[in-house]
Design a protein around this motif. Sequence first.
Motif, PDB file in Angstrom:
ATOM      1  N   ALA B 161       0.840  -1.215   0.000  1.00 14.27           N
ATOM      2  CA  ALA B 161       0.000   0.000   0.000  1.00 14.27           C
ATOM      3  C   ALA B 161       0.868   1.256   0.000  1.00 14.27           C
ATOM      4  CB  ALA B 161      -0.936  -0.001   1.204  1.00 14.27           C
ATOM      5  N   LYS B 162       2.024   1.200   0.640  1.00 10.45           N
ATOM      6  CA  LYS B 162       2.937   2.350   0.629  1.00 10.45           C
ATOM      7  C   LYS B 162       3.332   2.691  -0.809  1.00 10.45           C
ATOM      8  CE  LYS B 162       7.395   3.876   2.612  1.00 10.45           C
ATOM      9  NZ  LYS B 162       8.302   3.876   1.463  1.00 10.45           N
ATOM     10  N   GLU B 163       3.785   1.683  -1.552  1.00  6.20           N
ATOM     11  CA  GLU B 163       4.111   1.905  -2.974  1.00  6.20           C
ATOM     12  C   GLU B 163       2.906   2.448  -3.747  1.00  6.20           C
ATOM     13  OE1 GLU B 163       5.318  -1.638  -5.010  1.00  6.20           O
ATOM     14  OE2 GLU B 163       7.201  -1.808  -3.930  1.00  6.20           O
ATOM     15  N   VAL B 191      -1.906   3.264   4.868  1.00  2.00           N
ATOM     16  CA  VAL B 191      -2.904   4.217   4.377  1.00  2.00           C
ATOM     17  C   VAL B 191      -3.172   5.286   5.423  1.00  2.00           C
ATOM     18  CG1 VAL B 191      -5.314   4.505   3.668  1.00  2.00           C
ATOM     19  CG2 VAL B 191      -3.964   2.582   2.781  1.00  2.00           C
ATOM     20  N   LYS B 192      -3.376   4.872   6.661  1.00  3.57           N
ATOM     21  CA  LYS B 192      -3.732   5.860   7.686  1.00  3.57           C
ATOM     22  C   LYS B 192      -2.560   6.780   8.036  1.00  3.57           C
ATOM     23  CE  LYS B 192      -7.968   4.631   7.796  1.00  3.57           C
ATOM     24  NZ  LYS B 192      -9.011   5.516   7.229  1.00  3.57           N
ATOM     25  N   PRO B 196      -4.564   9.971   5.729  1.00  2.00           N
ATOM     26  CA  PRO B 196      -5.538   9.609   6.774  1.00  2.00           C
ATOM     27  C   PRO B 196      -6.996   9.693   6.323  1.00  2.00           C
ATOM     28  CG  PRO B 196      -3.869  11.119   7.638  1.00  2.00           C
ATOM     29  CD  PRO B 196      -3.649  11.044   6.167  1.00  2.00           C
ATOM     30  N   LYS B 197      -7.291  10.541   5.349  1.00  2.00           N
ATOM     31  CA  LYS B 197      -8.693  10.666   4.950  1.00  2.00           C
ATOM     32  C   LYS B 197      -9.137   9.532   4.002  1.00  2.00           C
ATOM     33  CE  LYS B 197      -8.266  13.591   0.827  1.00  2.00           C
ATOM     34  NZ  LYS B 197      -7.221  12.681   0.332  1.00  2.00           N
ATOM     35  N   THR B 198      -8.202   8.764   3.502  1.00  2.64           N
ATOM     36  CA  THR B 198      -8.539   7.633   2.636  1.00  2.64           C
ATOM     37  C   THR B 198      -9.115   6.492   3.478  1.00  2.64           C
ATOM     38  OG1 THR B 198      -6.765   8.215   1.105  1.00  2.64           O
ATOM     39  CG2 THR B 198      -7.621   5.966   0.978  1.00  2.64           C
ATOM     40  N   GLU B 247      -8.676  -1.009  14.969  1.00  2.00           N
ATOM     41  CA  GLU B 247      -8.411   0.416  15.157  1.00  2.00           C
ATOM     42  C   GLU B 247      -8.434   1.200  13.853  1.00  2.00           C
ATOM     43  OE1 GLU B 247      -4.707   1.257  17.206  1.00  2.00           O
ATOM     44  OE2 GLU B 247      -4.754   3.299  16.370  1.00  2.00           O
ATOM     45  N   LYS B 248      -7.937   0.602  12.774  1.00  7.33           N
ATOM     46  CA  LYS B 248      -7.650   1.419  11.594  1.00  7.33           C
ATOM     47  C   LYS B 248      -8.484   1.120  10.349  1.00  7.33           C
ATOM     48  CE  LYS B 248      -2.821   2.224  12.933  1.00  7.33           C
ATOM     49  NZ  LYS B 248      -2.923   3.668  13.257  1.00  7.33           N
ATOM     50  N   VAL B 249      -9.196   0.007  10.338  1.00 11.78           N
ATOM     51  CA  VAL B 249      -9.983  -0.329   9.142  1.00 11.78           C
ATOM     52  C   VAL B 249     -11.366   0.313   9.255  1.00 11.78           C
ATOM     53  CG1 VAL B 249     -11.088  -2.238   7.888  1.00 11.78           C
ATOM     54  CG2 VAL B 249      -8.696  -2.422   8.632  1.00 11.78           C
TER      55      VAL B 249
END
Lengths: 321, 321
Positions: B161-163, B191-192, B196-198, B247-249
């Motif tokens: 996801a970073k790439e 992603v977060k 962060p808004k994604t 927490e993040k999904v």
Amino acid sequence: MKIPEYIDVEAAHERIRSVIHKTPVFTCSALNKKTKAELYFKCENFQRVGAFKFRGASNAVMQLTEEEKQKGVATHSSGNHGAALALAAKLNNVPSTIVVPINAPTIKKEAISEFGGRIMICEPTLKDREDTLQIVVDQEDATVIHPYNNFNVIAGQGTCAKEFLEEVSNLDIVMTPVGGGGLLAGTALSVKAISPKTKVIAAEPKNADDAYRSFKDGVLYPSVNPQTIADGLLTSVGEINFEIIKEKVDDIMTVSEESIVDAMRMIWERMNIIIEPSSAVPLAAVLENEAIFAGKKVGIILTGGNLNLEKLPFKSKFPTS
Amino acid sequence: MKIPEYIDVEAAHERIRSVIHKTPVFTCSALNKKTKAELYFKCENFQRVGAFKFRGASNAVMQLTEEEKQKGVATHSSGNHGAALALAAKLNNVPSTIVVPINAPTIKKEAISEFGGRIMICEPTLKDREDTLQIVVDQEDATVIHPYNNFNVIAGQGTCAKEFLEEVSNLDIVMTPVGGGGLLAGTALSVKAISPKTKVIAAEPKNADDAYRSFKDGVLYPSVNPQTIADGLLTSVGEINFEIIKEKVDDIMTVSEESIVDAMRMIWERMNIIIEPSSAVPLAAVLENEAIFAGKKVGIILTGGNLNLEKLPFKSKFPTS
């Protein structure tokens, strides 16, 4: 007979550049290991409509006069050229009529229809294809765009090898399959202009070897009752195409049906891309002739990716559990 | 329980960058038209060993001490993690043992073997898989690399996801399938941190919905008798993974088996690439929820391309001629 030259390929590239995809070049370490060669694959299966044919069709349509554009274009096709011409016409607001034999796969007819082409169904004989096409021409004065024996189509197909050589330098060999010879002739124009020392080697199914026999004898033979899984390569080589092939192609090799299926399977399994059987023919030639290709830097054009997923040729090599 | 953070993904990326493929991002106008969304596909089916799993396995192997490297690594796997670990180990001169259930496809065993992994066959039960793995650990003091419930594996999977976000900006949504949750957790970390808004939305087969139920209830449920064509998603979510996912999904959606096959077929036919059924699950969710995704810029990670070509799920929609 007017024969295109490399300058016509360059002009074609300027003309169609904004509508075609610049397709990626893939490599595969497993296939390099297997063949002992350094292989580069130009992925025209990712071209619009899924085949290189969109290049030539676009180049032909974009050179019509305004009057010709209004009257429309027509061709007969059971394969990729029909869909390519329909899309190229649509993008230029040109009506198109594609004569399709009644036994053509539904998926091909759907593609033509989706791209805005009008379909006329004919009997699956060359005579009825030509007769039906003639009706369209007579009624509408449409311009016939032949799938390969056409100056502008050949120049358009040549843009693929031009892109390829601009991206990958110092190729020892460039390979394409040969059916009607549109891609092969265009490729030879580009390769011999850009990198004269690079060899152009075509590959053809043994069971449809009209190009091979014509090339060896220097006489254009028609394709007689070809029987091959590579259904994009059933046609006879065109006259314009043969003039270029005779002069600029270094060799044509023939391959067995078994090698074609093996090569196709390797590309599917190892590269995770979908190609149609015709696209596997050059790799089949590499597999059958290791001594010729080992240690060489070889560029292969993967011509297209359209096929019926319900009729795949893969049989289990192992007892299925 | 040590939970990875984005800084660990960044460190993983530096560590593995030279051994992984930076996979391409594809788009497809036909699928955009069909879904009314703007779709971007990160093609991990072109990753080494044909799946994103190589990222996490490499990150884990490359952090072993010299002593651990000499003793080797081990895991049990019927899928991509086994091959990924074998190759990652081989590239670092580390011996590897992969415990494989006797009913695993021959092609998976061949891949493990080709990448230099030693195969130990076990019965196809979780108990025998774990017992057999324990024998290896006892005998050789090998380090077990869990396929997803592992700090370094999660950090490695996050590099995908970073790439993706470094290449495509302003995505509204990033989607992955969820099985054990290694890719999903790593993706959420990246992603977060980067955007962060994604939103991060996972997709899961309805017939293997342990992640969905766990996510909704905030309690980790095991996967019970899952029956899905998406055979990469049969496993239960891991504990470390679940902490991050909770927490993040943003959401987990479930999809029908029919939608998975439809989505897989669309990607094969329209994009001419080979993906395994698990990879089609996010597109299946887009197809089932048009109102949610229409008009959105959606990134989908295509997780892998390994499957048995002799057992494709495509049935003819038309009478075959």
